[in-house]
Design a protein around this motif. Structure first.
Motif, short mmCIF file in Angstrom:
data_model
loop_
_atom_site.label_atom_id
_atom_site.label_comp_id
_atom_site.label_asym_id
_atom_site.label_seq_id
_atom_site.Cartn_x
_atom_site.Cartn_y
_atom_site.Cartn_z
N PRO A 1 53.78 20.15 60.43
CA PRO A 1 52.69 20.00 61.41
C PRO A 1 51.45 20.81 61.05
O PRO A 1 50.32 20.35 61.28
CB PRO A 1 53.33 20.51 62.71
CG PRO A 1 54.80 20.30 62.52
CD PRO A 1 55.04 20.57 61.07
N THR B 1 49.51 19.06 58.41
CA THR B 1 48.84 17.90 59.01
C THR B 1 47.54 18.32 59.67
O THR B 1 46.49 17.66 59.51
CB THR B 1 49.76 17.24 60.04
OG1 THR B 1 51.02 16.92 59.43
CG2 THR B 1 49.14 15.98 60.59
N LEU C 1 43.85 17.00 58.25
CA LEU C 1 43.03 16.21 59.15
C LEU C 1 41.75 16.93 59.52
O LEU C 1 40.69 16.30 59.65
CB LEU C 1 43.82 15.85 60.41
CG LEU C 1 44.81 14.69 60.28
CD1 LEU C 1 45.60 14.52 61.57
CD2 LEU C 1 44.08 13.40 59.94
N GLN D 1 41.58 9.60 56.86
CA GLN D 1 42.57 10.15 57.79
C GLN D 1 43.98 9.64 57.50
O GLN D 1 44.94 10.44 57.56
CB GLN D 1 42.16 9.84 59.23
CG GLN D 1 40.96 10.65 59.69
CD GLN D 1 40.56 10.36 61.12
OE1 GLN D 1 40.01 11.20 61.81
NE2 GLN D 1 40.86 9.15 61.59
N LEU E 1 47.32 12.01 56.53
CA LEU E 1 48.60 11.97 57.24
C LEU E 1 49.77 11.80 56.27
O LEU E 1 50.86 12.31 56.52
CB LEU E 1 48.60 10.81 58.25
CG LEU E 1 47.71 10.99 59.48
CD1 LEU E 1 47.67 9.71 60.29
CD2 LEU E 1 48.21 12.13 60.35
N PRO F 1 51.09 15.44 53.95
CA PRO F 1 52.17 16.36 54.38
C PRO F 1 53.55 15.72 54.39
O PRO F 1 54.55 16.42 54.26
CB PRO F 1 51.74 16.78 55.79
CG PRO F 1 50.76 15.77 56.22
CD PRO F 1 50.08 15.28 54.99
N VAL G 1 54.57 14.30 61.56
CA VAL G 1 53.17 14.08 61.19
C VAL G 1 52.54 13.03 62.10
O VAL G 1 51.39 13.18 62.55
CB VAL G 1 53.08 13.64 59.71
CG1 VAL G 1 51.68 13.16 59.36
CG2 VAL G 1 53.49 14.79 58.80
N TRP G 2 53.28 11.98 62.37
CA TRP G 2 52.79 10.93 63.27
C TRP G 2 52.49 11.52 64.65
O TRP G 2 51.43 11.25 65.24
CB TRP G 2 53.85 9.83 63.35
CG TRP G 2 53.46 8.64 64.18
CD1 TRP G 2 52.22 8.33 64.68
CD2 TRP G 2 54.32 7.57 64.58
NE1 TRP G 2 52.26 7.15 65.36
CE2 TRP G 2 53.54 6.66 65.32
CE3 TRP G 2 55.67 7.30 64.37
CZ2 TRP G 2 54.07 5.49 65.86
CZ3 TRP G 2 56.20 6.15 64.90
CH2 TRP G 2 55.42 5.25 65.64
N GLY H 1 49.36 13.98 64.55
CA GLY H 1 48.12 13.23 64.43
C GLY H 1 47.73 12.56 65.73
O GLY H 1 46.54 12.55 66.11
#
Length: 255
Positions: free
Chosen positions: A29, A32, A36, A48, A52, A55, A113-114, A117
């Protein structure tokens, strides 16, 4: 296959007893947020999705290099290597199964990561080609596991393998084009990058997030699998030679 599954189950039990090995899932995290922040502050919102994916690959490589690469070294220090070698199964298959357990856990980094973000920056992973994205992630995890077997075979002979793992992380991030595409690297180093499976994985992951069709997907995915399989075969051969020498010299239990 039986040896592979036995190694997989063994490593799952060991991770439960030693959750410190999951540290990369706590760092994903933060990477990330860093990546970003960099692209957004420079007005490159088009990068972007790349920020993502970086990481995600870093987490996979961290598990493969630090956990998988040092697996046999840690077994040796804890006087477990003799029992592992004495087992009536292919050691390379057992090691591959143990590393595969780590790689399955490493894929959790994709979900992290999802989530970061989406929750922190309001940026979601664009699932333009979900099948290609999923296949690339799975094949990359396989290639990571095969490469980790090669590193484990090499590192077990070193007195301080952590020096090698620390020095082998960021160079592979660059050669693999994890954040910066290989195409923007100096021309003399690009042929070297093509021999690193992560360069193919990174390009495929980035391509799967764009609306345009992914060109030559199957040949490029095949390169990821081929390079990963070659790494495993090299690691298996090196492991056989190293263990034979250690048996002959009585060095299995020596630190």
């Amino acid at each position: 296959m039986r040896a592979f599954l036995a190694g997989f189950r063994l490593e799952v039990r060991m991770v439960r007893a030693n959750p410190d090995s999951l540290i990369p899932l706590f760092t994903a995290p933060f990477f990330t947020i860093i990546f970003l922040t960099i692209v957004r502050n420079h007005g490159r919102h088009d990068l972007q999705p790349d920020a993502l994916m970086a990481p995600v690959l870093m987490t996979l490589w961290w598990f493969a290099l630090f956990q998988g690469g040092n697996m046999l070294t840690n077994d040796r220090w804890q006087a477990m290597l003799e029992n592992v070698v004495a087992a009536p199964a292919s050691l390379a298959s057992v090691v591959l199964g143990r590393i595969a357990a780590f790689m399955c856990l490493a894929l959790v980094g994709f979900l992290e990561v999802w989530a970061i973000g989406e929750l922190v920056f309001g940026v979601s992973i664009p699932f333009e080609h979900p099948l290609e994205l999923a296949l690339t992630l799975v094949c990359t995890a396989f290639a990571m596991a095969g490469t980790a077997v090669a590193f484990a075979a090499i590192f077990v002979t070193a007195r301080n393998s952590y020096q090698f793992t620390n020095s082998a992380s960021f160079p592979f991030y660059v050669l693999g084009g994890i954040f910066v595409p290989v195409a923007v690297l100096p021309g003399w180093i690009q042929p070297v990058s093509t021999a690193v499976f992560m360069s193919w994985s990174a390009d495929l992951l980035r391509a799967s997030l764009k609306p345009v069709p992914v060109h030559d997907f199957w040949p490029r995915l095949g390169m990821v699998l081929l390079l990963g399989a070659c790494s495993f075969l090299i690691g298996r051969a090196v492991l056989f030679y190293v263990l034979r020498r250690m048996r002959m010299n009585g060095e299995l239990a020596m630190a």
